[in-house]
Design an enzyme around this catalytic site. Structure first.
Site, PDB file in Angstrom:
ATOM      1  N   HIS A 149      35.078  -1.790   6.199  1.00  0.00           N
ATOM      2  CA  HIS A 149      34.244  -2.271   5.089  1.00  0.00           C
ATOM      3  C   HIS A 149      33.172  -3.257   5.559  1.00  0.00           C
ATOM      4  O   HIS A 149      32.229  -3.524   4.830  1.00  0.00           O
ATOM      5  CB  HIS A 149      35.154  -2.937   4.054  1.00  0.00           C
TER       6      HIS A 149
ATOM      7  N   ASP B 146      29.219   0.777   4.358  1.00  0.00           N
ATOM      8  CA  ASP B 146      30.112   1.856   4.755  1.00  0.00           C
ATOM      9  C   ASP B 146      30.082   2.954   3.702  1.00  0.00           C
ATOM     10  O   ASP B 146      29.712   2.709   2.555  1.00  0.00           O
ATOM     11  CB  ASP B 146      31.542   1.321   4.918  1.00  0.00           C
TER      12      ASP B 146
ATOM     13  N   ASN C 291      32.412  -7.275  -3.775  1.00  0.00           N
ATOM     14  CA  ASN C 291      32.186  -6.932  -5.181  1.00  0.00           C
ATOM     15  C   ASN C 291      31.180  -7.839  -5.875  1.00  0.00           C
ATOM     16  O   ASN C 291      30.773  -7.550  -7.003  1.00  0.00           O
ATOM     17  CB  ASN C 291      33.509  -6.967  -5.949  1.00  0.00           C
TER      18      ASN C 291
ATOM     19  N   ASN D 214      31.815  -0.504  -4.423  1.00  0.00           N
ATOM     20  CA  ASN D 214      31.751  -1.649  -5.334  1.00  0.00           C
ATOM     21  C   ASN D 214      30.624  -2.637  -5.019  1.00  0.00           C
ATOM     22  O   ASN D 214      30.065  -3.244  -5.915  1.00  0.00           O
ATOM     23  CB  ASN D 214      33.094  -2.370  -5.393  1.00  0.00           C
TER      24      ASN D 214
END
Length: 186
Positions: free
Chosen positions: A19, A87, A62, A108
């Protein structure tokens, strides 16, 4: 003025995870250009010169949109001058694409940026992390794991190529690079 945003999560526990590939590309860009993202500004590690701004949000993934919105509003940056590096589960490891997309693709960080900017009309450099091989592995745990030993050399090469592409975008423009980068990666 171009805004280059690397997405990831702050903290050493996330440092080399799938991530955080956006952070890794921004780090490589800074290394190639011999600059440091040291200034904490707009809830991000920040570097700016007359041509571009590099940021790594220090919020969690997020909430990336809040950071991007602050920078965009302060510097009056057009969405077409934003490149977000992230990613992508739906792209194979070793592959990458630069594109504008109408959706978040379930990411997100991208979803929050779209929500805060009120538009999806910004560029993304999506770096493939693939999907978990085992169906029982949750997506949230998969993206927070490091690449395996066979994938890491491939990712290291993609990070360098992505950093080269972003550097070229800054000085040659997005259309020149998207034609060459996307064609080369296919």
């Amino acid at each position: 003025m171009k805004l280059i945003v690397g997405l990831g999560n702050p903290g050493s526990e996330y440092e080399n995870t799938r991530h955080n590939i956006g952070f890794q590309v921004v780090d490589e860009i800074a290394k190639k250009m011999n600059v440091k993202l040291s200034k904490e500004k707009f809830d991000a590690l920040f570097y700016m010169n007359e041509d571009f701004i590099l940021i790594k949000p220090t919020t969690y993934m997020n909430l990336s949109g809040e950071v991007v919105k602050k920078v965009v509003d302060f510097y009056k940056i057009s969405p077409k001058d934003i490149l977000v590096i992230c990613d992508d589960l739906d792209i194979k490891v070793g592959q990458a694409k630069i594109k504008i997309s109408n959706s978040s693709g379930g990411h997100n960080g991208i979803k929050n940026i779209i929500e805060k900017l009120g538009t999806s009309e910004f560029y993304r450099l999506k770096i493939g992390i693939g999907r978990p091989e085992k169906k029982s592995t949750s997506i949230s745990s998969y993206v927070l794991e490091p690449f395996d030993k066979t994938q890491q050399p491939i990712i290291d090469k993609v990070i360098i190529e992505a950093a080269d592409a972003v550097t070229s975008i800054i000085y040659n423009g997005i259309h020149y690079v998207t034609n060459n980068f996307n064609r080369k990666r296919e």
